[in-house]
Design a protein around this motif. Structure first.
Motif, PDB file in Angstrom:
ATOM      1  N   SER A 226      32.294  44.685 -32.106  1.00  0.00           N
ATOM      2  CA  SER A 226      32.499  45.659 -31.907  1.00  0.00           C
ATOM      3  C   SER A 226      33.057  46.400 -33.127  1.00  0.00           C
ATOM      4  CB  SER A 226      33.795  45.807 -30.813  1.00  0.00           C
ATOM      5  OG  SER A 226      33.597  46.891 -30.659  1.00  0.00           O
TER       6      SER A 226
ATOM      7  N   THR B  11      36.719  36.830 -26.224  1.00  0.00           N
ATOM      8  CA  THR B  11      37.063  37.971 -26.859  1.00  0.00           C
ATOM      9  C   THR B  11      37.523  38.255 -27.860  1.00  0.00           C
ATOM     10  OG1 THR B  11      38.462  37.901 -24.501  1.00  0.00           O
ATOM     11  CG2 THR B  11      39.450  39.238 -25.725  1.00  0.00           C
TER      12      THR B  11
ATOM     13  N   PRO C 247      33.772  37.053 -19.196  1.00  0.00           N
ATOM     14  CA  PRO C 247      32.562  36.266 -20.475  1.00  0.00           C
ATOM     15  C   PRO C 247      30.846  37.574 -19.468  1.00  0.00           C
ATOM     16  CG  PRO C 247      32.890  35.081 -21.457  1.00  0.00           C
ATOM     17  CD  PRO C 247      33.942  35.911 -20.345  1.00  0.00           C
TER      18      PRO C 247
ATOM     19  N   THR D 126      34.071  39.324 -29.307  1.00  0.00           N
ATOM     20  CA  THR D 126      33.917  40.822 -29.266  1.00  0.00           C
ATOM     21  C   THR D 126      34.188  41.985 -29.559  1.00  0.00           C
ATOM     22  OG1 THR D 126      33.287  39.213 -27.232  1.00  0.00           O
ATOM     23  CG2 THR D 126      33.212  42.377 -27.101  1.00  0.00           C
TER      24      THR D 126
ATOM     25  N   ALA E 170      36.140  45.097 -25.546  1.00  0.00           N
ATOM     26  CA  ALA E 170      36.186  43.611 -24.995  1.00  0.00           C
ATOM     27  C   ALA E 170      35.710  43.232 -23.079  1.00  0.00           C
ATOM     28  CB  ALA E 170      37.085  42.668 -25.889  1.00  0.00           C
TER      29      ALA E 170
END
Length: 128
Positions: free
Chosen positions: A9, A2, A104, A5, A100
């Motif tokens: 981002s 997380t 996954p 991600t 997030a």
């Protein structure tokens, strides 16, 4: 995962904002160039006005100068708007481009698979 991600981002968002700012700066430069070209045309028309022989010529030149002045004002407004947009992009709060994911993609559960029972997982037939 997380954290990775979220970091990617944020980087994506920063790259996107920087790219938009660079494109806006290019647009700002083009508007500035157009405004400069209009100023040069206005200068030429003023010289033509001084040499105009008839009232018709003067009226024609005056109309052209008026149109150019209106276009120049419109371009100055656009220039100001682009500048404000650049400032907002570069100084505004960063937003994450992608949320997030909780798990996954492609994994059915977030836990790790069990460890193999063999001491040599890649060589199950190898014995020391």
């Amino acid at each position: 995962m997380t954290v990775l991600t979220a970091t990617l981002s944020t980087l994506h968002s920063q790259l996107q904002n920087t790219t938009h700012a660079m494109l806006s700066q290019r647009e700002e430069k083009m508007i500035s160039d157009k405004t400069h070209a209009i100023d040069m045309c206005m200068f030429d028309l003023e010289r033509m006005m001084d040499r105009a022989q008839t009232d018709e010529d003067r009226q024609s030149i005056t109309m052209k100068m008026k149109q150019l002045a209106e276009t120049r004002e419109r371009l100055r407004d656009e220039y100001e708007n682009v500048g404000v947009g650049i400032t907002n992009m570069l100084t505004g709060p960063m937003h994450m481009a992608l949320p997030a994911p909780p798990v996954p993609p492609g994994l059915s559960r977030p836990s790790m698979p069990p460890l193999p029972s063999s001491p040599h997982p890649f060589y199950p037939y190898f014995e020391p």
